[in-house]
Design an enzyme around this catalytic site. Structure first.
Site, PDB file in Angstrom:
ATOM      1  N   LYS A 161     -32.442   1.383   5.353  1.00  0.00           N
ATOM      2  CA  LYS A 161     -31.169   1.102   4.693  1.00  0.00           C
ATOM      3  C   LYS A 161     -30.502   2.436   4.369  1.00  0.00           C
ATOM      4  CE  LYS A 161     -28.932  -1.099   0.753  1.00  0.00           C
ATOM      5  NZ  LYS A 161     -28.319   0.113   0.203  1.00  0.00           N
ATOM      6  N   SER A 176     -33.783   2.529   1.009  1.00  0.00           N
ATOM      7  CA  SER A 176     -32.650   3.130   0.322  1.00  0.00           C
ATOM      8  C   SER A 176     -33.025   4.412  -0.408  1.00  0.00           C
ATOM      9  CB  SER A 176     -32.030   2.105  -0.614  1.00  0.00           C
ATOM     10  OG  SER A 176     -30.696   2.429  -0.881  1.00  0.00           O
TER      11      SER A 176
END
Length: 511
Positions: A424, A399
């Site tokens: 992600k 992320s």
């Protein structure tokens, strides 16, 4: 019947049941996002906590399109994230109200969850990245869930229905967490708590609660509590069968109060009782040290090593402080370790990137629910240092870690060493709901500055680090600066990184 403001809906949803209707008050209007810029933000008190709102910049910082500006209130990546009262924007359509009628539960605690259900449903309806809601009628899903919830008698069972509704979206990152879980999440993202400064964990074999470390200068540290001691009682309550999070909750409390703990020594020979005052505890996600080494031509050189464990609100300022300190000690190159960093606040990731980059570089691209791709750019950035940089990543880097790694790599600032990242490429908003729970909603996808797909793909490093023995060094270990260098020298990926830095310096390719 109730009027629910800010959700543009063209029909009235009513169950075909002859039952009393749940009365809902008018919902609050979502916070409006002014102009789209990330350089500075103002804090606005909402629902008893500080919410971040991004506002205009004067001269430096990050710029983005209006669409992205509206979307980036309270964005969090993975574990980790930011808070806001809403993720909605100032569209005229959102000022319209709807009327929804539902059967009210006869159990008061279920009635409260019904309110939470409608609140969560509405936020997802306006902000979820997939406007088809995984190819289903989202309005009918609300009706179905409310009817299923009606006969229940416990809040836990009712929350289970909300979670089941969210699971139909096909997105594991859109989820709801309990008030207690949200409190722990906020501590991690805020970087501050009131407590005694103990890291504890449950020993897998015995279930005993063991001290992992003490935060330097904390009440626990001043009391001489040591790593490996077993925590057996808190305020006279034995801890048999209590998990580490429940124990941590008991240790936290208002500054000025105290808590009494009983600890068993590492060898189990004796038990001692310690009274600890509670204090403000700062949790820094940054650990750093200097690695001295000799270059091939015999010169003594210094490499600054910085490990970032999470993207909390203090990540950028803590890193800037650490880098400035190492610059003052004549460090010639840097290793930024993002291994096993699951993410956190998107804004923190963007702020950290600006410490290493100049100019008007693109940091990331976002794709909203309409499929519009928009860049987030720096504005007249000035890097803290231009020394050569290697970034370490692995399958635990996710992320916001991938946003940062992509920004530094695609802009030619850093070489990536390690393993392919997690993959992600989604951004969540985090909203505190009326009952103290929190809703995470995926509101956008992102691409690297070179428009590379990250979601479910990850980022492949320039240089693979294939050894099976990669130390996942934690902040607790690195706090002991004298012991950190030998540990790092035994880390093969750090050795690979140092080789890359030496090659870069010998070629005269300082970034």
């Amino acid at each position: 019947m109730f009027g629910l403001q800010n959700f543009n809906m063209e029909k009235i949803v009513t169950p075909r049941l002859d039952l009393p209707l749940l009365q809902f008050p008018r919902s609050r209007k979502p916070a409006l996002i002014p102009s789209p810029s990330l350089n500075r933000y103002v804090r606005q008190k909402q629902r008893g906590f500080e919410a971040e709102m991004y506002t205009e910049t004067e001269s430096h910082g990050v710029k983005m399109s209006n669409t992205v500006g509206r979307k980036l209130l309270g964005l969090a990546a993975a574990a980790a994230v930011a808070v806001s009262s809403s993720i909605c924007c100032d569209s005229p359509a959102l000022a319209e109200s709807i009327t929804i009628a539902f059967p009210v539960s006869r159990a008061r605690e279920v009635t409260e969850v019904q309110r939470t259900l409608v609140e969560a449903w509405g936020l997802i309806r306006e902000t979820f990245v997939d406007p088809t809601f995984n190819h289903q009628d989202w309005d009918s899903r609300l009706q179905q869930t409310m009817v299923e919830m009606f006969p229940l008698r416990s809040a836990d069972a009712a929350y289970g229905k909300i979670k089941a509704m969210l699971s139909t979206l096909g997105d594991p990152f859109t989820r709801i967490i309990s008030p207690k879980e949200y409190q722990s999440f906020r501590i991690g993202s805020d970087g501050n708590l009131q407590g005694v400064g103990l890291f504890i964990n449950s020993e897998p074999r015995t279930g005993h609660l063991v001290v992992m470390s003490c935060i330097e200068g904390s009440p626990a540290d001043r009391a001489g509590i040591h790593e490996g001691e077993e925590l057996v009682e808190i305020n006279g309550q034995k801890l048999d069968g209590i998990d580490s999070e429940a124990a941590a909750q008991k240790l936290r409390g208002r500054v000025g109060t105290s808590v009494t703990v009983k600890l068993k020594s590492v060898n189990g020979s004796h038990i001692r009782e310690v009274k600890l005052p509670r204090d403000y505890i700062k949790l820094s996600p940054i650990s750093s040290t200097i690695i001295p080494h000799t270059t091939p031509d015999g010169r003594l050189a210094k490499t600054g090593y910085v490990k970032l464990t999470a993207f909390s609100q203090t990540a950028a300022s803590d890193m800037e402080h650490a880098v400035h300190e190492m610059e003052n000690q004549n460090v010639q190159s840097y290793i930024l370790d993002l291994r096993n960093n699951p993410g956190g606040l998107v804004k923190a990731g963007l702020d950290v990137a600006q410490l290493w980059l100049d100019g008007d570089e693109t940091l990331v691209y976002t794709i909203d629910r309409e499929g519009v791709t928009s860049p987030i750019n720096m504005i007249d950035g000035h890097a803290v240092t231009h020394d050569p940089l290697v970034v370490l990543v692995n399958e635990g880097s996710a992320s916001a870690s991938e946003i940062l790694a992509g920004a530094l790599h695609d802009n030619g600032r850093a070489v990536l060493v390690g393993r392919r990242t997690y993959g992600k490429g989604k951004i969540q908003s985090v909203t505190e709901l009326d009952d103290g729970s929190a809703l995470f909603v995926t509101v956008a996808k992102y691409l690297s500055p070179s428009l590379h797909e990250i979601d479910q793909v990850g980022i492949t490093p320039d240089v693979q680090c294939t050894t099976d023995k990669i130390d996942s060094l934690t902040g607790e270990i690195l706090m002991k600066m004298n012991s950190s260098v030998p540990l790092l020298e035994a880390d093969s990926c750090v050795m690979v990184a140092e080789h890359e830095l030496e090659t870069k310096q010998s070629n005269g390719a300082a970034s």
